[in-house]
Structures are given as C-alpha cells and as structure tokens.
Design a protein around this motif. Structure first.
Motif, PDB file in Angstrom:
ATOM      1  N   ASP A  46      21.514  34.088  66.676  1.00  0.00           N
ATOM      2  CA  ASP A  46      22.131  35.751  65.453  1.00  0.00           C
ATOM      3  C   ASP A  46      21.718  35.451  64.885  1.00  0.00           C
ATOM      4  OD1 ASP A  46      23.998  36.629  67.401  1.00  0.00           O
ATOM      5  OD2 ASP A  46      25.361  35.354  66.655  1.00  0.00           O
ATOM      6  N   LEU A  88      11.456  46.320  64.593  1.00  0.00           N
ATOM      7  CA  LEU A  88      12.284  44.886  64.011  1.00  0.00           C
ATOM      8  C   LEU A  88      14.020  46.184  64.240  1.00  0.00           C
ATOM      9  CD1 LEU A  88      12.949  42.348  63.717  1.00  0.00           C
ATOM     10  CD2 LEU A  88      13.475  42.943  61.666  1.00  0.00           C
ATOM     11  N   GLN A 126      20.453  43.448  69.218  1.00  0.00           N
ATOM     12  CA  GLN A 126      20.789  42.640  68.743  1.00  0.00           C
ATOM     13  C   GLN A 126      22.599  42.651  68.279  1.00  0.00           C
ATOM     14  OE1 GLN A 126      19.850  38.991  70.161  1.00  0.00           O
ATOM     15  NE2 GLN A 126      18.896  40.708  70.924  1.00  0.00           N
ATOM     16  N   TYR A 127      22.951  44.048  67.834  1.00  0.00           N
ATOM     17  CA  TYR A 127      24.183  44.291  67.440  1.00  0.00           C
ATOM     18  C   TYR A 127      25.075  44.645  68.033  1.00  0.00           C
ATOM     19  CZ  TYR A 127      23.779  43.351  62.227  1.00  0.00           C
ATOM     20  OH  TYR A 127      23.299  42.647  60.946  1.00  0.00           O
ATOM     21  N   ILE A 172      18.471  36.784  63.539  1.00  0.00           N
ATOM     22  CA  ILE A 172      18.293  38.600  63.188  1.00  0.00           C
ATOM     23  C   ILE A 172      19.586  39.928  62.396  1.00  0.00           C
ATOM     24  CG2 ILE A 172      18.735  39.731  65.199  1.00  0.00           C
ATOM     25  CD1 ILE A 172      17.259  41.472  65.329  1.00  0.00           C
ATOM     26  N   LYS A 173      20.702  38.926  62.874  1.00  0.00           N
ATOM     27  CA  LYS A 173      21.789  39.234  62.203  1.00  0.00           C
ATOM     28  C   LYS A 173      21.970  39.549  60.314  1.00  0.00           C
ATOM     29  CE  LYS A 173      24.664  40.191  65.468  1.00  0.00           C
ATOM     30  NZ  LYS A 173      25.690  39.495  66.821  1.00  0.00           N
ATOM     31  N   ALA A 223      16.676  45.107  66.797  1.00  0.00           N
ATOM     32  CA  ALA A 223      18.190  44.827  65.761  1.00  0.00           C
ATOM     33  C   ALA A 223      19.291  45.071  66.286  1.00  0.00           C
ATOM     34  CB  ALA A 223      17.568  45.121  64.154  1.00  0.00           C
ATOM     35  N   TYR A 249      18.994  38.553  58.525  1.00  0.00           N
ATOM     36  CA  TYR A 249      17.415  38.898  58.784  1.00  0.00           C
ATOM     37  C   TYR A 249      17.925  40.376  58.711  1.00  0.00           C
ATOM     38  CZ  TYR A 249      12.525  39.467  57.985  1.00  0.00           C
ATOM     39  OH  TYR A 249      10.846  40.005  57.638  1.00  0.00           O
ATOM     40  N   VAL A 250      18.704  41.374  58.918  1.00  0.00           N
ATOM     41  CA  VAL A 250      18.428  42.733  58.866  1.00  0.00           C
ATOM     42  C   VAL A 250      20.091  43.157  59.159  1.00  0.00           C
ATOM     43  CG1 VAL A 250      18.685  44.626  60.636  1.00  0.00           C
ATOM     44  CG2 VAL A 250      16.948  42.841  61.109  1.00  0.00           C
ATOM     45  N   THR A 251      20.604  43.853  57.860  1.00  0.00           N
ATOM     46  CA  THR A 251      21.769  43.941  58.057  1.00  0.00           C
ATOM     47  C   THR A 251      22.227  45.790  58.058  1.00  0.00           C
ATOM     48  OG1 THR A 251      21.829  44.608  54.939  1.00  0.00           O
ATOM     49  CG2 THR A 251      22.535  42.100  55.874  1.00  0.00           C
ATOM     50  N   TYR A 280      10.067  37.369  67.942  1.00  0.00           N
ATOM     51  CA  TYR A 280      11.055  37.864  68.256  1.00  0.00           C
ATOM     52  C   TYR A 280      11.681  37.063  69.018  1.00  0.00           C
ATOM     53  CZ  TYR A 280      10.734  42.740  68.196  1.00  0.00           C
ATOM     54  OH  TYR A 280      10.414  44.363  67.721  1.00  0.00           O
TER      55      TYR A 280
END
Length: 292
Positions: free
Chosen positions: A87, A123, A130-131, A89-90, A127, A92-94, A80
């Motif tokens: 950014d 996760l 974070q969005y 994670i953005k 995510a 890595y995760v859509t 983490y």
C-alpha cells in the motif's frame, strides 16, 4: 524489442528509491526541454500570457515546468510494480473527496471521472484504482505497438480496466455495471466532438464526452485533479458530483454540464499553472475557424 527495453528500464527504476527516480526524472525533463521545437514553446508562452496575464519571463518558467514534470511521471509509471507493494501508493498519493466516489460505489452506481493532463495524470488513475475505485481508463491507442502494450499492461497491473477511445459500447456496458469511466477532457477535440464554450475568457472547443455519456446513462460526473505535495508525493481532489439535466433540450443540457467542468478546470489551472500541459495546442480548432 521496445517493449522489453521498457521492461528493463522499469526493472532498473524499481532498484532505486522514489526520491532518486524523481530527481533523475527532473533532470531528464530539463534535458528534453532543450529539443522541444521553438514554435511549440512560443505557442505555449502566448497561451499562458493570454490566459494568466503574466509577463514573458513567467510564461517561460511555467511552460518549462509544465514540460519537465513528464520526467518524474515517467519514473512513477516505471516504478508501478514497487508503488503497489504494501500500500505504498496510498502514502505517496493522498485523496480528498474519496467519499463522493465511495457513495456511488456503495449504491452500485456507475459514474464518469473527468480530469486533465495536469501533474501526474497517469499516477492519478493508478492511485484511484488502488484505493478501490472500479476504474475504466479510456486510452488512446499508441502508434508504437510496443509502447502501447507496455503502458496498458502497467495500467492493468495497478488495477485499472483499459478500453480504447472508440470503445463507447464497452463504456456504456461497464458504467451500467457500476464502473467509473475515467476521461481526460482538456485537449482540443474534433469539431464534431466538441462545443464552443468560455474558457479563460476565450472561445474554446470543449470535449462533450463526459456530459454526453453521463446524460445518456443518468450517471454523475466527478471532476478530479492531482497536484504535487511539498514532500514530493501527490494529492488528489475529487469534487462533488455534477448531474446533467434531463430536459427536452439535450444539447443545452450537455453544454451546461460541460461548462461546469471547464470552470472547475480553469480554477484548478489558475491555482496550479505549472501542473497543466501548456505545450498542447489547445485553441487550434477555434483558431482555424477564425474564432480565436
């Protein structure tokens, strides 16, 4: 001691790439599969065969894949501190359907996000936070205080607010303030906390928490799921809002909305069977009541 050991493991994981950590996580998952009790494995095989209509070999493959994904998920949590940098994670995760959440956020409307133990559910919460989603993660208090401290510290690190499952008053307060309450809804609840519905053409005790909270607060429910991407990342899908009816029959209103959630989850599992956690004894309560 356990807390500092996990922090050390996190420090080590952050020294390696996500690809290498995921590869190690898969090895870890395969090794720990060996020690999963046979009784638990056979229960999972039986449920997979009954729900999906597959043969024994395919049921074993699905159950093993369901377990093995715990390894990569652990690695993701340990990383983490790196995932939230720049950014990353953005990438890595859509997400699809973020606009549904954004509309509620813009209207300062609280909501419930209902999800499941599927793919990397830890996760998913990270995510969304974070969005920019104001997310309250509802957590079950761990028996191990060191692990409880570590996991909730890391959940907070990525932007989530954490409350325990008994913090209903806090949930109500925060949803009124525009927060979104994240609930994992797919495990077998206490008989008093559920309603018997149809799930995989089986009588199933389903958790009514999301519908009950949403009805009381007149808030929408967003069903969301996370799946693996072919490139090693993940993709979240947020579905259009479910609004709980406000008729004189409260129980029926809650039951109807809970069935809608169950239907979405069932469709998701049929499409991504390896991602769902089949090792949980999902039909235990109805079996004990003689209904399964």
């Amino acid at each position: 001691m356990g807390y500092y050991l996990m922090k050390f493991f996190s420090w080590v994981a952050c020294r390696f790439s996500m690809e290498k950590c995921n590869s190690f996580g898969k090895v870890l998952g395969k090794l720990t599969w060996i020690v999963v009790p046979k009784k638990r494995k056979f229960m999972a095989y039986d449920n997979i065969i009954r729900c999906l209509g597959v043969d024994a070999g395919e049921a074993e493959r699905i159950a093993k894949a369901s377990w093995v994904q715990f390894g990569p998920m652990l690695m993701e949590v340990l990383r983490y501190p790196e995932l939230i940098k720049d950014d990353y994670i953005k990438k890595y995760v859509t997400i699809d359907g973020l606009e549904y959440l954004q509309e509620a956020i813009d209207n300062k409307q609280g909501a419930v996000i209902a999800t499941s133990h599927s793919d990397s559910w830890e996760l998913m919460g990270a995510a969304l936070a974070q969005y920019g989603v104001p997310l309250v993660g509802v957590a079950k208090k761990q028996k191990d205080s060191a692990m409880d401290r570590f996991i909730n510290e890391y959940r907070t690190l990525v932007g989530m607010h954490i409350t325990y499952t008994n913090g209903v008053r806090e949930m109500f307060k925060m949803i009124k303030e525009g927060w979104m309450i994240g609930l994992i809804t797919d495990q077998d609840p206490l008989w008093s906390d559920g309603v018997v519905l149809d799930f995989f053409n089986r009588k199933t005790n389903c958790f009514v928490g999301p519908a009950s909270i949403a009805r009381t607060q007149k808030a929408p429910i967003f069903h969301g799921q996370i799946v693996h991407r072919p490139d090693g990342g993940h993709h979240i899908t947020i579905y259009p809002p479910i609004f709980v009816d406000q008729t004189k029959d409260k129980k029926e209103d809650i039951k109807k909305a809970t069935q809608q959630i169950a239907n979405l989850l069932e469709n998701h599992i049929r499409t991504h069977p390896e991602d769902w956690f089949w090792l949980h004894d999902r039909w235990k309560s109805v079996r004990e009541k003689g209904l399964d």
